[in-house]
Design a protein around this motif. Structure first.
Motif, PDB file in Angstrom:
ATOM      1  N   LEU A  74       0.878  -1.176   0.000  1.00 42.03           N
ATOM      2  CA  LEU A  74       0.000   0.000   0.000  1.00 42.03           C
ATOM      3  C   LEU A  74       0.909   1.217   0.000  1.00 42.03           C
ATOM      4  O   LEU A  74       1.461   1.602   1.025  1.00 42.03           O
ATOM      5  CB  LEU A  74      -0.911   0.011   1.226  1.00 42.03           C
ATOM      6  N   LEU A  98      -2.439  -2.619  -3.355  1.00 42.58           N
ATOM      7  CA  LEU A  98      -3.683  -1.936  -3.022  1.00 42.58           C
ATOM      8  C   LEU A  98      -3.681  -0.525  -3.606  1.00 42.58           C
ATOM      9  O   LEU A  98      -2.641   0.136  -3.645  1.00 42.58           O
ATOM     10  CB  LEU A  98      -3.851  -1.836  -1.503  1.00 42.58           C
ATOM     11  N   SER A 100      -4.046   3.222  -3.377  1.00 37.39           N
ATOM     12  CA  SER A 100      -3.840   4.093  -2.217  1.00 37.39           C
ATOM     13  C   SER A 100      -5.061   4.936  -1.884  1.00 37.39           C
ATOM     14  O   SER A 100      -5.173   5.443  -0.768  1.00 37.39           O
ATOM     15  CB  SER A 100      -2.635   5.008  -2.460  1.00 37.39           C
ATOM     16  N   TYR A 104     -11.157   1.614   3.527  1.00 36.91           N
ATOM     17  CA  TYR A 104     -10.687   0.640   4.516  1.00 36.91           C
ATOM     18  C   TYR A 104     -11.365  -0.713   4.322  1.00 36.91           C
ATOM     19  O   TYR A 104     -10.711  -1.766   4.373  1.00 36.91           O
ATOM     20  CB  TYR A 104     -10.939   1.134   5.938  1.00 36.91           C
ATOM     21  N   HIS A 107      -9.832  -2.549   1.479  1.00 38.68           N
ATOM     22  CA  HIS A 107      -8.469  -2.937   1.817  1.00 38.68           C
ATOM     23  C   HIS A 107      -8.455  -4.142   2.762  1.00 38.68           C
ATOM     24  O   HIS A 107      -7.710  -5.116   2.544  1.00 38.68           O
ATOM     25  CB  HIS A 107      -7.723  -1.770   2.449  1.00 38.68           C
ATOM     26  N   SER A 121       3.931  -0.911   3.582  1.00 43.48           N
ATOM     27  CA  SER A 121       3.274   0.368   3.328  1.00 43.48           C
ATOM     28  C   SER A 121       4.329   1.478   3.337  1.00 43.48           C
ATOM     29  O   SER A 121       5.500   1.234   3.035  1.00 43.48           O
ATOM     30  CB  SER A 121       2.178   0.617   4.361  1.00 43.48           C
ATOM     31  N   ARG A 128      -3.740   4.381   7.778  1.00 43.90           N
ATOM     32  CA  ARG A 128      -4.458   3.238   7.207  1.00 43.90           C
ATOM     33  C   ARG A 128      -3.730   1.934   7.506  1.00 43.90           C
ATOM     34  O   ARG A 128      -4.363   0.933   7.863  1.00 43.90           O
ATOM     35  CB  ARG A 128      -4.620   3.441   5.700  1.00 43.90           C
ATOM     36  N   LEU A 132      -5.203  -1.241   9.472  1.00 43.72           N
ATOM     37  CA  LEU A 132      -5.279  -2.557   8.845  1.00 43.72           C
ATOM     38  C   LEU A 132      -4.540  -3.609   9.673  1.00 43.72           C
ATOM     39  O   LEU A 132      -5.020  -4.739   9.815  1.00 43.72           O
ATOM     40  CB  LEU A 132      -4.690  -2.488   7.434  1.00 43.72           C
TER      41      LEU A 132
END
Length: 529
Positions: A74, A98, A100, A104, A107, A121, A128, A132
């Motif tokens: 991400l 993913l 950006s 949520y 994701h 990430s 985020r 996650l």
């Protein structure tokens, strides 16, 4: 006795092609001192790129990842995103990226569905990623690209290890990418793309787009998605890939002029913003030889405007995740034909892609008739991850069923009319929103438009246009309705026209018709289409 003319061999292996990893390795070996990437103030040569890929491979092996395991990212546009993808391709890992700008819920669903062992990430997405990690306990390894509070730096681990040799461990049949659909209709589906698919996509992009050796490509659109497909073709030609984090017309023009950019990929909404920017009229676009667009159709009126301002540089590509990027294409020469109305067309099939228009019984329709675009090609996905029933439905009768409706003219050009699900049935007649949108978009006062069906007691569904006016422009609803009535007849004429300041967009920059419909179908037991 001679065996001439008789095919004899020891097995199917002799007919297998290369891999995307082989293309990357060859490029690094061929152009060691050239600049491969420009990422803000940083630049990486091909040799440096190869070292980073080798270090990422070493880190994954240190973490115990094996062929077939998943790696998820991400992050915005940064060179490390491609490095991790390339390392995954070489090792035969499943790369998942993913978007950006995604939500949520999507994701979290994708993480749970894809089951990655490593998630990487960056600082910009700290909030985020933290959320996650708290909600997705099954992922054992959480990292960041660079320093980020609460996350281990993936590159601290990678830099502590000697780089692995650049050797492709993945076979042509290995699924090396799970590309999730946008999630605009129901839950996202993981599209299984084998090495064969990713390799062929790169080769077709090189063949059809005519990129020159040493090409310079600018990408403000996410390399985690469609734009990323242009990286390996660029590297294979010894070119330079310039990254930007998001689209800004001013910065885009600056980069084109500074780096003498020859090629770029934008979605239509970005091209509209570029055309409407004051600098567009005076900027030096002389180096730009190809401006490729996709993700959603571009209106013919604005195509003409783009050609007038930028020159004959437009290249349209139509595809979908299940047959990545490459189903139909409209070349710059196609855009400039005057003997055929090509500007509303999605073009002709890419080489190596067979396209048919089929009816609901999977039988071919005639020239000029509307049918579903169905595809056969080595490019086609292996299926949907953990979704055998949906895979069987999408690939039934030996065709990939795209869900997109089109007609083909006598010259062989295909014209998209809409997705099957977007078709409006008003008073028993089929109305294809894109056809209405194209008419309204021709009006000089209109900047953007979306057409949807809304509930109606009399008609079942009524055609509704939602339009954005250009600044300081004047037009009323009745004028637009008359325009459609003259062009398409009364059935296609919007019953209502609403003017808004902006259309909602999906994370991929497409008009978000799901969001528009929700305003009118909310509370209904079903949405009639």
């Amino acid at each position: 006795m001679s065996n001439l003319g008789i095919a004899t061999h020891g097995g199917a292996d002799v007919h297998q092609g290369g891999t995307i990893g082989d293309m990357i390795i060859s490029a690094i070996g061929r152009f060691p001192d050239r600049v491969a990437f420009v990422d803000g103030d940083r630049s990486l040569t091909y040799t440096q790129l190869g070292v980073q890929i080798g270090k990422a491979m070493a880190a994954f092996q240190q973490l115990g990842l094996k062929r077939g395991d998943g790696v998820m990212q991400l992050a915005g546009n940064r060179v490390e995103v491609f490095v991790v993808m390339a390392a995954a391709y070489l090792l035969g890992l499943r790369s998942v990226t993913l978007h950006s700008m995604g939500g949520y819920d999507d994701h979290a669903y994708i993480i749970q569905d894809a089951e990655p062992l490593v998630f990487i990430s960056e600082k910009e997405h700290w909030a985020r990623a933290t959320e996650l990690r708290a909600g997705c306990k099954a992922v054992p390894h959480w990292f960041s690209h660079g320093e980020c509070e609460g996350f281990n730096d993936f590159w601290a681990l990678a830099d502590s290890l000697p780089p692995q040799p650049l050797v492709s461990h993945a076979g042509a049949a290995d699924v090396i990418r799970l590309a999730y659909t946008g999630g605009t209709t129901g839950k996202p589906k993981g599209v299984m793309l084998a090495n064969r698919c990713v390799w062929m996509q790169a080769v077709l992009l090189m063949a059809a787009r005519g990129l020159p050796p040493g090409c310079r490509v600018l990408s403000p659109t996410p390399i985690s998605h469609g734009a990323g497909a242009m990286i390996v073709p660029t590297l294979a030609l010894g070119g330079m890939f310039v990254l930007q984090r998001g689209f800004d017309p001013e910065k885009f023009i600056d980069a084109v002029e500074k780096h003498r950019i020859g090629s770029a990929f934008l979605v239509p909404t970005m091209i509209y913003k570029l055309l409407d920017h004051p600098r567009c009229a005076t900027a030096d676009f002389s180096s730009l030889k190809m401006l490729s667009y996709g993700a959603s159709p571009m209106t013919p009126a604005r195509i003409r405007e783009a050609i007038a301002r930028l020159g004959p540089v437009l290249f349209q590509s139509y595809g979908q995740t299940e047959c990545p990027s490459n189903i139909l294409h409209l070349t710059s020469e196609d855009h400039c034909r005057t003997d055929v109305d090509t500007l509303a067309s999605a073009g002709m099939p890419y080489p190596g892609v067979t396209v048919a228009l089929l009816d609901e019984n999977d039988q071919p329709v005639g020239t000029g008739e509307v049918g579903e675009i169905c595809v056969r090609s080595p490019l086609v996905m292996d299926g949907y991850w953990k979704q055998p029933e949906q895979t069987a439905q999408a690939l039934r009768n030996g065709w990939l069923h795209t869900g997109d409706m089109a007609r083909r003219d006598a010259h062989g050009y295909y014209y998209l009319v809409d997705r099957r699900k977007d078709m409006i049935i008003s008073g028993g007649f089929n109305v294809y929103p894109k056809e209405v949108e194209d008419v309204i978009a021709h009006h000089p006062a209109i900047a953007a438009v979306a057409v949807i069906g809304v509930p109606d007691e009399k008609w079942g569904e009524a055609v509704k246009a939602i339009a954005v006016k250009r600044s300081a422009a004047s037009v009323d609803a009745e004028e637009l309705r008359d325009l459609v009535r003259r062009a398409k007849g009364s059935v296609c004429t919007p019953k209502t026209v609403e003017f808004v300041d902006a259309l909602p967009l999906t994370a991929l920059g497409k008009p978000d018709k799901k969001a528009l419909r929700t305003r009118y179908w909310g509370g209904q037991e079903r949405a009639i289409h």
